[in-house]
Design an enzyme around this catalytic site. Structure first.
Site, mmCIF file in Angstrom:
data_model
loop_
_atom_site.group_PDB
_atom_site.id
_atom_site.type_symbol
_atom_site.label_atom_id
_atom_site.label_comp_id
_atom_site.label_asym_id
_atom_site.label_seq_id
_atom_site.Cartn_x
_atom_site.Cartn_y
_atom_site.Cartn_z
ATOM 1 N N SER A 274 -34.570 19.806 -16.384
ATOM 2 C CA SER A 274 -34.047 19.094 -15.389
ATOM 3 C C SER A 274 -34.244 18.234 -14.622
ATOM 4 C CB SER A 274 -33.098 20.434 -13.967
ATOM 5 O OG SER A 274 -34.582 19.827 -12.792
ATOM 6 N N ASP A 275 -33.192 17.391 -13.741
ATOM 7 C CA ASP A 275 -33.545 15.896 -13.287
ATOM 8 C C ASP A 275 -33.874 15.721 -12.399
ATOM 9 O OD1 ASP A 275 -33.209 12.799 -12.212
ATOM 10 O OD2 ASP A 275 -31.312 13.151 -12.749
#
Length: 755
Positions: free
Chosen positions: A412-413
């Site tokens: 994930s960012d």
């Protein structure tokens, strides 16, 4: 509270010494790596403020013990000699410190078998901790006499939270980074199961407005043009050469995973992160991404590789007026053009998957149902998409795996699950985690710890089998990188790699890439011939005035950003001008410099407008709004003498005010001034082409489509700037000193359109 170094020593003393009588210490040679001095994080300063002193003091070095690689024996390196276990004639790393050779410690076993054994030994807390990344690990910038580089907060992440990923954002010299790695690995080595740490960074070999920014400085990574510069150069093989060189530097300091490179296609000129892309052509971006991955990872992930996390799936370039999904008002991706997602934004990710990319990072945004049909399977009968962030979006991540065939893991960012889970903001944190993991995300960046994920498992929202699948992917990468056998590095080797005297061919390759990135956009006639090149014969009669107009961005968290920028910009401009003059006097002694434009026959001005993604205020005009406070002076210089105007393009700046009065116009993309003047003086024939079209006006930007490149048939016809001579500053435009290479490049291949 005990210092971190004391805690490390305490753990070392508590280790079992079961092998003291059998270990052949004559083979396990102690290695002491000297340590370089520290510099503070450069943060988001401009291109010309470099950090990282080059002196080499040895502060913070720790001893390690190495069994050299030999036939049928990989290199084994440990922080304490008793952790090198011997079975027969072979050595292994005793990761769990029990004096026994476990399956996961046995490098002779297949990686799949080693990982399976380790997963079975891990507690739920250890598994959940492995699936988290906290961005606040940090480095101790005041190491003191003991040279401790680890912070209390970082130690807590390793010991109490069971995390094994560190994001490194500082830019000290390479010796410091190498010793930081060694201290981190030695601490992790003393914890249960001895799982090594993976250190991560954004790209480190380029100028950057908002991320890890470097320039030309001793003891730093080699300095290359930005991604846009590589796209302008048009040489995908040069990207492979760069990535292979950078890989060695990164591996030598212990940074084994890169958040990059960016496969996004820059289709909205206002988006501040176009600087990180390879431009607006998906075919070019795909080739560049493919070669970056092959250079950093190799054909197969191994002990000499740096793992790539390509971003931001399924493409961040389709913005709404340039607003970024780091912020709520930019939280969705609009696709107004039918098929634009598959035709323009997905293709570079297909090339990344073809190259064997290790992991993929989804962006924060969600796909908007205001979009035209994009050709994907619909979420339900009435909605094309589930309007939830890509890291939590089962339809999007399912497409990544099932349709595109991605086999790696999803990262994930930062904050995309904890903070910016757009479309799922109202869910409790543990339910956000459950949604992300069940959608296909394997590791969460921006986390504060494993508790939320553990709660999701305990409440039956996520199965431990699903957790095991993610943990297996993460450990497989660590095993393939060789971290379980030798996580340590040699600081001197790292510094030697970036020593110009020892590796001149590396610096020559970087300098060539810089030269190729220069785009000559305009070259008027003066006195009957083109202004450029200023050959030696011409320079006999040239008196050159030079000045830099260098913007700045506000430091994060400052109380008055505008005042901060106004203070910084003049200082950076003055520093740039002084540096440029010194460079020209040293490297171009045949150029006569003057201090006042009234004394000059010619002028060179360098303009670097700046906008930060963290401003959340997209703009591309050149003026005070982009920290260029005296455009009137630039025009005044242009009108007094024939002026070579160079502009650094991190965005598709509107050049309506600066272009008309320029006698020559040059585009740069994080390019060194040496390279620019090699072109100016004719030492290098310009070959660069614009990696994007330059907008004609603010009105054109207001009317442009937003999710397609400027050259696409769906874009408005009058998007591109046209100068007084009739030249269109369109994608792939660039002049040369040779007629056969002048103007627009080869015709573009049309992208396949969905029906």
């Amino acid at each position: 509270m005990a210092s971190v170094s004391k805690k490390i020593n305490k753990i070392s003393k508590l280790r079992k010494r079961v092998l003291a009588s059998t270990l052949a210490l004559s083979i396990v040679a102690p290695v002491l790596g000297p340590q370089a001095s520290l510099a503070a994080d450069s943060g988001n300063l401009g291109q010309f403020e470099n950090s990282g002193p080059s002196e080499y003091t040895g502060v913070g070095a720790i001893p390690t013990y190495k069994i050299p690689a030999a036939k049928n024996q990989p290199e084994i390196e440990v922080g304490s000699p008793e952790l090198a276990i011997k079975k027969g004639a072979k050595y292994f790393r005793d990761a769990n410190r029990n004096g026994k050779l476990e399956t996961y410690e046995d490098w002779r076993k297949p990686v799949k078998q080693r990982v399976k054994d380790l997963v079975e030994r891990m507690s739920l807390h250890q598994k959940a901790g492995l699936m988290q990344i906290n961005v606040n690990f940090g480095i101790n910038n005041n190491p003191g006499e003991d040279g401790n580089l680890l912070t209390e907060g970082g130690i807590n992440q390793l010991s109490e939270q069971d995390m094994r990923y560190v994001i490194f954002r500082s830019t000290p010299n390479l010796g410091t980074i190498a010793n930081f790695n060694n201290q981190v690995q030695r601490y992790a080595e003393g914890l249960d199961l001895g799982i090594p740490v993976t250190i991560i960074s954004n790209p480190r070999n380029h100028a950057s407005t908002d991320y890890t920014n470097i320039g030309e400085a001793e003891g730093q990574h080699t300095f290359w043009p930005g991604a846009l510069g590589f796209a302008a150069g048009g040489d995908a093989e040069a990207v492979h050469e760069f990535a292979d060189i950078a890989r060695k530097e990164w591996e030598a300091v212990g940074i084994r995973k890169i958040y990059g490179y960016t496969a996004d296609v820059g289709t909205d000129p206002l988006w501040a992160r176009i600087e990180d892309t390879f431009g607006e052509n998906p075919e070019v971006a795909g080739e560049m991404i493919y070669n970056a991955i092959k250079g950093f990872q190799g054909d197969k992930l191994g002990k000499d590789s740096v793992a790539i996390t390509v971003k931001h799936f399924p493409g961040g370039g389709a913005r709404d007026d340039g607003l970024d999904p780091h912020f709520e008002d930019g939280k969705f991706n609009p696709y107004p053009t039918t098929g634009s997602l598959l035709n323009y934004h997905i293709p570079p990710f297909e090339k990344a998957i073809e190259a064997g990319v290790s992991s993929v990072m989804p962006y924060y945004a969600y796909p908007s149902n205001t979009s035209s049909d994009q050709g994907l399977e619909w979420y339900n009968q009435t909605e094309q998409f589930e309007e939830v962030g890509f890291a939590l979006n089962k339809g999007i991540l399912g497409f990544l795996r099932d349709e595109l065939g991605f086999k790696g893991y999803v990262n994930s960012d930062t904050g995309a699950v904890d903070d910016n889970a757009w479309g799922a903001e109202n869910l409790p944190l543990h339910e956000k985690y459950a949604k992300a993991i069940n959608a296909g995300t394997d590791i969460v960046s921006g986390s504060s710890g494993p508790d939320a994920l553990i709660k999701a498992v305990e409440e039956g929202l996520v199965t431990e089998e699903t957790i095991n699948e993610s943990v297996t992917l993460l450990l497989t990468e660590k095993m393939n990188l060789g971290l379980f056998d030798d996580p340590y590095v040699d600081p001197q080797k790292a510094l030697d790699l970036v020593d110009r005297d020892k590796n001149p061919e590396v610096f020559a390759a970087a300098e060539l890439a810089h030269r190729k990135s220069v785009v000559l956009m305009r070259n008027d006639e003066t006195d009957g011939e083109n202004l450029l090149p200023l050959t030696e014969e011409k320079l006999e009669n040239v008196k050159l005035y030079v000045e830099g107009f260098v913007g700045a961005v506000a430091g994060r968290g400052v109380t008055d950003p505008a005042a901060d920028i106004r203070k910084k910009a003049p200082l950076q401009s003055a520093a740039f001008t002084a540096s440029l003059k010194a460079t020209l006097e040293e490297k171009f002694p045949n150029i006569t410099l003057v201090d006042h434009v009234e004394e000059a026959t010619h002028a060179y001005v360098f303009v670097q407008p700046m906008q930060s993604n963290w401003d959340n205020n997209p703009r591309i005009t050149v003026g005070p709004e982009t920290a260029i406070f005296n455009t009137d002076k630039i025009v005044e210089i242009q009108q007094k003498v024939p002026t070579i105007t160079a502009i650094n393009f991190t965005n598709q700046w509107l050049i309506n005010e600066l272009e008309p009065n320029a006698a020559a116009l040059i585009a740069t993309f994080g390019t060194s001034q040496d390279a620019v003047f090699d072109v100016v003086t004719g030492k290098f024939n310009p070959v660069g082409k614009l990696p994007f079209g330059i907008p004609a006006s603010e009105d054109a930007v207001e009317r442009e489509v937003g999710d397609v490149p400027s050259f696409a048939e769906e874009e408005i016809e009058d998007f591109v700037y046209v100068n007084a001579a009739g030249d269109k500053y369109a994608y792939n435009f660039g002049l040369s000193y040779n007629d056969e290479n002048e103007g627009k490049g080869p015709d573009l291949k049309k992208n396949k359109k969905i029906k």
